[in-house]
Design an enzyme around this catalytic site. Structure first.
Site, PDB file in Angstrom:
ATOM      1  N   ASP A 247       0.855  -1.197   0.000  1.00  0.00           N
ATOM      2  CA  ASP A 247       0.000   0.000   0.000  1.00  0.00           C
ATOM      3  C   ASP A 247       0.886   1.241   0.000  1.00  0.00           C
ATOM      4  O   ASP A 247       1.925   1.255   0.682  1.00  0.00           O
ATOM      5  CB  ASP A 247      -0.845   0.089   1.281  1.00  0.00           C
TER       6      ASP A 247
ATOM      7  N   CYS B  98     -26.507   3.615  25.960  1.00  0.00           N
ATOM      8  CA  CYS B  98     -26.359   4.911  25.298  1.00  0.00           C
ATOM      9  C   CYS B  98     -27.603   5.253  24.464  1.00  0.00           C
ATOM     10  O   CYS B  98     -28.599   5.686  25.013  1.00  0.00           O
ATOM     11  CB  CYS B  98     -25.062   4.931  24.484  1.00  0.00           C
TER      12      CYS B  98
ATOM     13  N   GLY C  35     -29.641   3.212  23.308  1.00  0.00           N
ATOM     14  CA  GLY C  35     -30.665   2.310  23.852  1.00  0.00           C
ATOM     15  C   GLY C  35     -31.229   2.810  25.170  1.00  0.00           C
ATOM     16  O   GLY C  35     -32.375   2.514  25.525  1.00  0.00           O
TER      17      GLY C  35
ATOM     18  N   GLU D 296     -32.080  14.695  18.556  1.00  0.00           N
ATOM     19  CA  GLU D 296     -31.216  14.114  17.510  1.00  0.00           C
ATOM     20  C   GLU D 296     -32.082  13.550  16.381  1.00  0.00           C
ATOM     21  O   GLU D 296     -31.690  13.541  15.216  1.00  0.00           O
ATOM     22  CB  GLU D 296     -30.357  12.991  18.117  1.00  0.00           C
TER      23      GLU D 296
ATOM     24  N   HIS E 283     -21.033   3.290  28.371  1.00  0.00           N
ATOM     25  CA  HIS E 283     -20.802   2.067  27.588  1.00  0.00           C
ATOM     26  C   HIS E 283     -20.129   1.000  28.453  1.00  0.00           C
ATOM     27  O   HIS E 283     -18.891   0.961  28.522  1.00  0.00           O
ATOM     28  CB  HIS E 283     -19.924   2.379  26.371  1.00  0.00           C
TER      29      HIS E 283
ATOM     30  N   GLU F 246     -19.770  -2.063  27.855  1.00  0.00           N
ATOM     31  CA  GLU F 246     -19.113  -3.120  27.072  1.00  0.00           C
ATOM     32  C   GLU F 246     -17.597  -2.941  26.979  1.00  0.00           C
ATOM     33  O   GLU F 246     -16.860  -3.905  26.829  1.00  0.00           O
ATOM     34  CB  GLU F 246     -19.721  -3.215  25.664  1.00  0.00           C
TER      35      GLU F 246
HETATM   36  N1  GLN Z   1     -26.533   9.359  19.326  1.00  0.00           N
HETATM   37  C1  GLN Z   1     -26.565   9.430  20.749  1.00  0.00           C
HETATM   38  C2  GLN Z   1     -25.757  10.594  21.281  1.00  0.00           C
HETATM   39  O1  GLN Z   1     -24.923  11.129  20.585  1.00  0.00           O
HETATM   40  C3  GLN Z   1     -26.090   8.137  21.372  1.00  0.00           C
HETATM   41  C4  GLN Z   1     -24.628   7.876  21.117  1.00  0.00           C
HETATM   42  C5  GLN Z   1     -24.243   6.447  21.319  1.00  0.00           C
HETATM   43  O2  GLN Z   1     -25.069   5.568  21.411  1.00  0.00           O
HETATM   44  N2  GLN Z   1     -22.960   6.192  21.402  1.00  0.00           N
HETATM   45  O3  GLN Z   1     -25.946  10.995  22.391  1.00  0.00           O
END
Ligand code: GLN
Length: 529
Positions: free
Chosen positions: A149, A380, A382, A404, A506, A508
């Protein structure tokens, strides 16, 4: 302090699992008592992975210190059970912008600024600085892309220079290539590897070890042929064939003498640490072999590539393993969701996400999980859309939404973070990285974390609008976690359900094999009942 360097390059094509091989080699060294870490070089022109679509590039992994990194950093953290700082993900944009800025400040004292030595010096300095600052015995550097590359050339040249500077006992090159098999002739083909090593040699690098990615173990005759054509010792031609799980790769490499060979080349004594190996094996073995299954549905809009949610998928597996369960995870497209099919699952998880597309399906899903009392974990996006769903259906807030999704909604229950009002740049501008979260006593969350304070990673631009707090509380939602002296809501729970929890952070990114994250564990546990 003297550090050793291992440089991993890739040949033939991308997507060979170089990240996993890099992490596995680092793991082998860690299991031999070495203080080791990994660096990922991404030769692209994005400053970081934050602006990239997960469908084409996989998940954006968020480090503790707020870096939006390539997902390989997540592999390093999970294999090594160690936090990796953002400085370990180096991109072309970071290097060039730093050099250009230095030139503007007159730091090069009138010199003509060039790729060699100025760009290459900056690359070398960053790698050496990490090894020094972290007092590493060995640093394993994965160079993204494929040899040949154009864009990775300055990086590979820098690695070559490091070897020229320190010599063969301090610096090793491992080349990872593809060994395809043609079914019809039943033969493992070595030609692509031969050509790829020729490319490497053209730029002055003779690999010390070849790791061939292949479906079935490399045959002895294939290894011999590769050794002959590439000038690599036969015992350093290593097979990396398909495995049950990526966490079996360290064993596959170790059984072929990779650790021994690395120590020999480094002139170091291998301190095989039995205790560490036993711990690692018991973690790896726990990851499969359970026969009771827990079925989880994960709903989002980036489902066409599993890697979009790779940390969530891993975290769910870590938890299931720790609870002696096998897990099946169905990724379901939030844009075309057949809501009634969700009845077949033991638990529903909504991971992070952005934008309008597919959001209706997520809101419907959150409400369905609530109504049918199916364990729900919202991460988040969710978390935010569970609040929207709860507002619409149980707080009589018609038109409740996130700004949003609909900027003009009558009831903006999720709204832009106030400090984001004047932010126009997209890259690196979200609320990122670790923040302290206070947890209310006598809540489900408190029972889960057994602590009144946790530190978790974030990546968002929107948050719960606290003007609606009273209405939600009156209708039974509990706000069990907050941050920034109560300014932000971080966790919601609804105690009449089996498990209905949303988190703005988060979880995870903190889950590691053998060390599952608490709230994800609690979700899987609830899904088993
Ligand atoms: N879109 C949402 C925000 O910016 C959630 C971001 C996400 O899930 N990482 O707050």
């Amino acid at each position: 302090m003297k550090h050793k360097f291992i440089f991993i390059t890739g040949g033939v094509m991308s997507g060979l699992g170089k990240g996993v091989i890099t992490a596995s080699i680092a793991k082998l060294l860690q299991l031999s008592n070495q203080n080791v870490s990994c660096i990922k070089i991404d030769p692209y022109l994005n400053y970081d992975a934050g602006t990239m679509n997960p469908i084409t590039h996989g998940e954006v992994f968020v480090t503790k210190d707020g870096g939006e990194c390539d997902m390989d950093i997540g592999n390093y953290e999970r294999f090594l059970n160690k936090d990796i700082p953002r400085s370990h993900n180096i991109t072309t944009a970071q290097i060039y912008s730093h050099v250009i800025e230095s030139e503007r400040q007159g730091k090069y004292l009138g010199a003509c600024v060039q790729i060699i030595p100025h760009i290459t010096d900056e690359i070398k300095n960053r790698i050496k600085k990490i090894a020094n600052d972290e007092k590493l015995d060995v640093i394993v550097v994965e160079c993204g892309g494929t040899i040949g590359d154009i864009e990775s050339l300055p990086f590979v040249e820098s690695l070559r220079q490091i070897r020229a500077e320190f010599g063969n006992t301090e610096v090793l090159f491992v080349h990872v290539t593809l060994i395809p098999s043609l079914e019809v002739v039943n033969e493992q083909k070595t030609k692509p590897t031969q050509h790829s090593v020729q490319e490497l040699r053209k730029i002055g690098i003779q690999p010390d070890m070849i790791i061939g990615r292949c479906e079935k173990p490399l045959l002895e005759k294939t290894k011999k042929k590769i050794a002959l054509f590439t000038n690599v010792n036969l015992e350093d031609v290593i097979s990396c064939h398909d495995a049950k799980s990526i966490f079996n790769i360290p064993d596959i490499l170790s059984k072929q003498g990779v650790t021994k060979s690395i120590f020999k080349k480094f002139n170091k004594t291998n301190i095989h640490n039995n205790k560490r190996w036993n711990e690692w094996h018991s973690i790896v073995n726990s990851l499969h072999g359970n026969n009771k299954i827990v079925k989880i549905a994960m709903i989002g809009k980036y489902v066409s590539l599993t890697d979009s949610y790779v940390s969530v998928v891993h975290a769910l597996k870590h938890s299931a393993a720790s609870l002696q369960r096998n897990i099946s995870i169905d990724l379901i497209d939030s844009e075309n969701i057949n809501i009634n099919k969700l009845a077949n699952f033991n638990g529903i998880l909504i991971p992070g996400g952005f934008g309008t597309r597919g959001s209706k399906g997520i809101i419907k899903t959150a409400n369905y999980a609530y109504k049918k009392n199916i364990p729900y974990l919202g991460i988040c996006f969710g978390f935010q859309l569970a609040i929207v769903a709860f507002g619409l259906h149980y707080c009589k807030l018609d038109d409740a939404n996130s700004t949003e999704i609909c900027a003009t909604t009558k009831n903006p229950v999720i709204d832009l973070l106030p400090e984001q009002n004047d932010v126009s740049k997209i890259g690196g501008s979200l609320r990122l990285g670790s923040n302290k979260i206070k947890i209310k006593k006598d809540t489900i969350t408190y029972k889960i974390y057994k602590n009144n304070q946790i530190i978790k990673r974030h990546r968002h631009r929107y948050e719960f609008n606290k003007n609606y707090l009273d209405i939600y509380e009156k209708n039974g939602l509990i706000f069990s976690g907050e941050s920034d002296n109560g300014r932000r809501i971080e966790i919601i729970e609804e105690p009449t359900r089996k498990f209905f929890i949303g988190v703005q952070f988060h979880p995870e990114f903190d889950s590691r094999p053998g060390f599952p994250e608490n709230i994800i564990n609690a979700f899987i546990h609830a899904s088993m009942l």
